[in-house]
Scaffold this active site. Structure first.
Site, PDB file in Angstrom:
ATOM      1  N   SER A   1       0.776  -1.171   0.016  1.00 51.90           N
ATOM      2  CA  SER A   1      -0.041  -0.047   0.014  1.00 51.90           C
ATOM      3  C   SER A   1       1.004   1.262  -0.135  1.00 51.90           C
ATOM      4  O   SER A   1       0.893   1.901  -0.946  1.00 51.90           O
ATOM      5  CB  SER A   1      -1.061  -0.023   1.070  1.00 51.90           C
ATOM      6  OG  SER A   1      -1.713   1.088   1.284  1.00 51.90           O
ATOM      7  N   GLN A   2       1.834   1.466   1.008  1.00 49.26           N
ATOM      8  CA  GLN A   2       2.397   2.516   1.144  1.00 49.26           C
ATOM      9  C   GLN A   2       3.839   2.515   0.156  1.00 49.26           C
ATOM     10  O   GLN A   2       4.112   3.462  -0.550  1.00 49.26           O
ATOM     11  CB  GLN A   2       2.965   2.908   2.600  1.00 49.26           C
ATOM     12  CG  GLN A   2       1.998   3.244   3.457  1.00 49.26           C
ATOM     13  CD  GLN A   2       1.394   4.555   3.140  1.00 49.26           C
ATOM     14  OE1 GLN A   2       2.081   5.595   2.776  1.00 49.26           O
ATOM     15  NE2 GLN A   2       0.204   4.805   3.427  1.00 49.26           N
TER      16      GLN A   2
ATOM     17  N   GLN B   1       8.924  -6.212   9.821  1.00 49.61           N
ATOM     18  CA  GLN B   1      10.001  -5.276   9.844  1.00 49.61           C
ATOM     19  C   GLN B   1      11.148  -5.683  10.702  1.00 49.61           C
ATOM     20  O   GLN B   1      12.416  -5.523  10.086  1.00 49.61           O
ATOM     21  CB  GLN B   1       9.400  -3.941  10.242  1.00 49.61           C
ATOM     22  CG  GLN B   1       8.883  -3.501   9.246  1.00 49.61           C
ATOM     23  CD  GLN B   1       8.233  -1.806   9.730  1.00 49.61           C
ATOM     24  OE1 GLN B   1       8.759  -1.173  10.403  1.00 49.61           O
ATOM     25  NE2 GLN B   1       7.379  -1.128   8.694  1.00 49.61           N
TER      26      GLN B   1
ATOM     27  N   HIS C   1       5.448   4.771  10.175  1.00 49.23           N
ATOM     28  CA  HIS C   1       4.716   4.450  11.468  1.00 49.23           C
ATOM     29  C   HIS C   1       5.548   4.314  12.546  1.00 49.23           C
ATOM     30  O   HIS C   1       6.786   3.531  12.335  1.00 49.23           O
ATOM     31  CB  HIS C   1       3.609   3.370  11.201  1.00 49.23           C
ATOM     32  CG  HIS C   1       2.862   3.057  12.372  1.00 49.23           C
ATOM     33  ND1 HIS C   1       2.371   3.777  13.250  1.00 49.23           N
ATOM     34  CD2 HIS C   1       2.511   1.935  12.860  1.00 49.23           C
ATOM     35  CE1 HIS C   1       1.535   3.309  14.111  1.00 49.23           C
ATOM     36  NE2 HIS C   1       1.621   2.149  13.972  1.00 49.23           N
TER      37      HIS C   1
ATOM     38  N   ASP D   1      -2.090   7.347  16.595  1.00 49.26           N
ATOM     39  CA  ASP D   1      -2.445   6.418  15.499  1.00 49.26           C
ATOM     40  C   ASP D   1      -3.226   5.130  16.011  1.00 49.26           C
ATOM     41  O   ASP D   1      -4.422   4.868  15.638  1.00 49.26           O
ATOM     42  CB  ASP D   1      -1.167   5.878  14.814  1.00 49.26           C
ATOM     43  CG  ASP D   1      -1.380   5.544  13.258  1.00 49.26           C
ATOM     44  OD1 ASP D   1      -1.974   6.155  12.381  1.00 49.26           O
ATOM     45  OD2 ASP D   1      -1.260   4.168  13.119  1.00 49.26           O
TER      46      ASP D   1
ATOM     47  N   GLU E   1      -7.237   4.370  15.487  1.00 52.55           N
ATOM     48  CA  GLU E   1      -7.828   3.213  14.658  1.00 52.55           C
ATOM     49  C   GLU E   1      -8.513   2.223  15.525  1.00 52.55           C
ATOM     50  O   GLU E   1      -9.462   1.713  15.278  1.00 52.55           O
ATOM     51  CB  GLU E   1      -6.756   2.271  13.789  1.00 52.55           C
ATOM     52  CG  GLU E   1      -5.534   1.771  14.858  1.00 52.55           C
ATOM     53  CD  GLU E   1      -4.143   1.799  14.169  1.00 52.55           C
ATOM     54  OE1 GLU E   1      -3.864   2.042  13.131  1.00 52.55           O
ATOM     55  OE2 GLU E   1      -3.476   0.850  14.691  1.00 52.55           O
TER      56      GLU E   1
ATOM     57  N   GLU F   1     -29.139   1.687   6.066  1.00 51.62           N
ATOM     58  CA  GLU F   1     -29.285   2.738   6.974  1.00 51.62           C
ATOM     59  C   GLU F   1     -27.980   2.978   7.823  1.00 51.62           C
ATOM     60  O   GLU F   1     -27.551   4.306   7.832  1.00 51.62           O
ATOM     61  CB  GLU F   1     -30.401   2.363   8.024  1.00 51.62           C
ATOM     62  CG  GLU F   1     -31.064   3.641   8.692  1.00 51.62           C
ATOM     63  CD  GLU F   1     -31.202   4.739   7.822  1.00 51.62           C
ATOM     64  OE1 GLU F   1     -32.083   4.787   6.871  1.00 51.62           O
ATOM     65  OE2 GLU F   1     -30.914   5.968   8.140  1.00 51.62           O
TER      66      GLU F   1
HETATM   67  P1  NAD Z   1       1.552  -3.810   2.913  1.00 52.02           P
HETATM   68  O1  NAD Z   1       1.005  -4.706   3.893  1.00 52.02           O
HETATM   69  O2  NAD Z   1       0.451  -2.938   1.938  1.00 52.02           O
HETATM   70  O3  NAD Z   1       2.661  -3.836   2.270  1.00 52.02           O
HETATM   71  C1  NAD Z   1       3.900  -4.749   2.453  1.00 52.02           C
HETATM   72  C2  NAD Z   1       4.974  -4.952   1.401  1.00 52.02           C
HETATM   73  O4  NAD Z   1       5.732  -5.979   1.883  1.00 52.02           O
HETATM   74  C3  NAD Z   1       3.993  -6.029   0.342  1.00 52.02           C
HETATM   75  O5  NAD Z   1       4.713  -5.663  -0.894  1.00 52.02           O
HETATM   76  C4  NAD Z   1       4.464  -7.429   0.609  1.00 52.02           C
HETATM   77  O6  NAD Z   1       4.662  -8.205  -0.124  1.00 52.02           O
HETATM   78  C5  NAD Z   1       5.978  -7.226   1.324  1.00 52.02           C
HETATM   79  N1  NAD Z   1       6.434  -7.964   2.248  1.00 52.02           N
HETATM   80  C6  NAD Z   1       5.742  -8.788   3.135  1.00 52.02           C
HETATM   81  N2  NAD Z   1       6.732  -9.712   4.070  1.00 52.02           N
HETATM   82  C7  NAD Z   1       7.872  -9.294   3.473  1.00 52.02           C
HETATM   83  C8  NAD Z   1       8.925  -9.831   3.621  1.00 52.02           C
HETATM   84  N3  NAD Z   1       9.337 -10.792   4.682  1.00 52.02           N
HETATM   85  N4  NAD Z   1      10.037  -9.308   2.851  1.00 52.02           N
HETATM   86  C9  NAD Z   1      10.230  -8.530   1.967  1.00 52.02           C
HETATM   87  N5  NAD Z   1       8.859  -7.926   1.652  1.00 52.02           N
HETATM   88  C10 NAD Z   1       7.802  -8.269   2.188  1.00 52.02           C
HETATM   89  O7  NAD Z   1       2.041  -2.799   4.035  1.00 52.02           O
HETATM   90  P2  NAD Z   1       1.645  -1.263   4.312  1.00 52.02           P
HETATM   91  O8  NAD Z   1       0.128  -1.174   4.786  1.00 52.02           O
HETATM   92  O9  NAD Z   1       1.824  -0.340   3.188  1.00 52.02           O
HETATM   93  O10 NAD Z   1       2.476  -0.688   5.469  1.00 52.02           O
HETATM   94  C11 NAD Z   1       3.926  -0.260   5.602  1.00 52.02           C
HETATM   95  C12 NAD Z   1       4.026   0.585   6.684  1.00 52.02           C
HETATM   96  O11 NAD Z   1       3.434   1.895   6.516  1.00 52.02           O
HETATM   97  C13 NAD Z   1       3.781   0.122   7.854  1.00 52.02           C
HETATM   98  O12 NAD Z   1       4.838   0.683   8.793  1.00 52.02           O
HETATM   99  C14 NAD Z   1       2.415   0.878   8.297  1.00 52.02           C
HETATM  100  O13 NAD Z   1       2.074   1.152   9.321  1.00 52.02           O
HETATM  101  C15 NAD Z   1       2.609   2.179   7.610  1.00 52.02           C
HETATM  102  N6  NAD Z   1       1.594   2.720   7.007  1.00 52.02           N
HETATM  103  C16 NAD Z   1       0.551   2.272   6.237  1.00 52.02           C
HETATM  104  C17 NAD Z   1      -0.494   2.994   6.046  1.00 52.02           C
HETATM  105  C18 NAD Z   1      -1.532   2.108   5.019  1.00 52.02           C
HETATM  106  O14 NAD Z   1      -2.511   3.084   4.411  1.00 52.02           O
HETATM  107  N7  NAD Z   1      -1.742   1.089   4.733  1.00 52.02           N
HETATM  108  C19 NAD Z   1      -0.690   4.349   6.363  1.00 52.02           C
HETATM  109  C20 NAD Z   1      -0.059   4.977   6.922  1.00 52.02           C
HETATM  110  C21 NAD Z   1       1.178   4.058   7.363  1.00 52.02           C
HETATM  111 MG    MG Z   2      -3.480   5.699  11.178  1.00 45.12          MG
END
Ligand code: NAD
Ligand code: MG
Length: 331
Positions: free
Chosen positions: A24-25, A83, A105, A188, A192, A224
């Site tokens: 996502s990010q 991580q 985060h 945060d 949530e 609703e």
């Molecule tokens: P995500 O789950 O969408 O993506 C994670 C990525 O990591 C994927 O491409 C996955 O294939 C890869 N991955 C998973 N396990 C792995 C491994 N062992 N080795 C290598 N790659 C691996 O994650 P996200 O939601 O984007 O979150 C990333 C960070 O951003 C987190 O710290 C989260 O708290 C923060 N964050 C997320 C959002 C959000 O909208 N999702 C918003 C703000 C902050």
């Molecule tokens: Mg948040």
């Protein structure tokens, strides 16, 4: 009023930036940085299904170690659970002297699950929105606001580096707010748990159950208390509570003022304080870390129960009948 920051010196990002993870990010940061003229390499594990998508988008892709090697900044955009392991095994051994570590985060840094050695900046740029919106708004010439913070300032320019990165992903167009890893993480988690995800989900389910248990049609109850919620939230997002209340009928507005506090009463506010205290004293983090270490059995069990719930079955049927503006990706 807090200082809203918009500027950053992109010259500070003249070297390679490693974006580890393309979820996502990750995909949003990588593409926005690239479009802002920053040299980006995406780091993925072997056999990652994201490789093709990243390459087709025109990005350079390597293993995590390859991306980290030669990078001046490493953005760790993996799920928070993985991580610490990926950092220890694949990032730390290849980290260049003086390379900065960036998080979206603060959880792993605040709770000591990742401890960068001295000599490395540890910064945060946390967009206040899902990655797909971070990307979409950027392509529209807009941006998602972000929080920036510094946990370790080895270079003496860690804050400037965070600002530059924020500008490069488009956050400068919306505004950046300065915070700490502690404030970002605690607010945060609270947001949530109490409001955005936990609070809203329970409010919806309680409203739905109340109507259905009283004999009303589940489909009517769904429209609703769930479907219409988005339309109301859109108005609140656009112009605050007052704009929403201006748009609804006077009957709805009167009921809002007179009955809202009956539902979300003092007891709920007391419960929110307990939830916050539980975050502040580290209990929530301890519980979630233990859950992660033990294979997330509780998460998986409750997830399955919730997916099988009555409101989800009704929603699936009704949504299939409604035209959708766009697909929302895999579930
Ligand atoms: P995500 O789950 O969408 O993506 C994670 C990525 O990591 C994927 O491409 C996955 O294939 C890869 N991955 C998973 N396990 C792995 C491994 N062992 N080795 C290598 N790659 C691996 O994650 P996200 O939601 O984007 O979150 C990333 C960070 O951003 C987190 O710290 C989260 O708290 C923060 N964050 C997320 C959002 C959000 O909208 N999702 C918003 C703000 C902050
Ligand atoms: Mg948040």
């Amino acid at each position: 009023m807090a200082n809203i920051l918009r500027e950053g010196d992109l010259e500070l990002l003249s070297g390679k930036v490693a974006v580890v993870g393309y979820g996502s990010q990750g995909h949003a940061h990588a593409l926005n940085l690239h479009d802002s003229g920053v040299t980006v390499q995406v780091g993925l594990r072997e056999g990652s299904q994201s490789r093709q998508a990243a390459e087709e988008a025109g990005l350079s892709v390597g293993t995590v170690a390859e991306a980290v090697r030669g990078a001046q900044l490493v953005a760790i955009l993996l799920p928070d659970q993985v991580q610490p392991r990926v950092y220890a095994e694949e990032i730390a051994p290849s980290l260049e002297p003086g390379a900065a570590l960036l998080f979206a985060h603060g959880f792993n840094v605040l709770y000591g699950r990742i401890e960068a050695p001295a000599g490395h900046d540890v910064i945060m740029v946390a967009p206040k929105g899902p990655g797909h919106i971070v990307r979409r708004l950027y392509t529209q010439g807009l941006g998602t606001p972000a929080l920036i913070a510094v946990a370790q300032d080895a270079s003496g320019r860690a804050r400037d580096l965070a600002l530059a990165y924020g500008v490069a992903i488009g956050a400068g167009r919306a505004g950046m707010l300065e915070t700490t890893f502690q404030e970002e993480t605690e607010t945060d988690l609270f947001g949530e748990q109490a409001v955005l995800c936990g609070g809203v989900s329970e409010l919806i389910k309680a409203g739905f159950d109340t109507l259905v248990d009283a004999g009303y049609q589940p489909e009517i109850a769904y429209y609703e208390v769930l479907h219409e919620l988005k339309l109301i939230v859109d108005l609140i997002w656009e112009g605050g509570l007052s704009y929403m209340r201006y748009s609804i009928s006077d009957t709805a507005e009167y009921g809002d003022y007179m009955r809202g506090p009956v539902v979300i009463d003092k007891h709920v506010r007391e419960s929110m304080k307990k939830v916050l205290a539980n975050i502040q004293n580290g209990q929530f983090a301890k519980e979630w870390i233990a859950e992660m270490d033990e294979g997330e059995a509780n998460l998986k069990r409750v997830r399955a129960e919730e997916r099988a719930g009555r409101i989800e079955r009704v929603g699936e049927e009704l949504r299939a009948l409604m035209a959708k503006p766009e697909a929302h990706g895999e579930r």
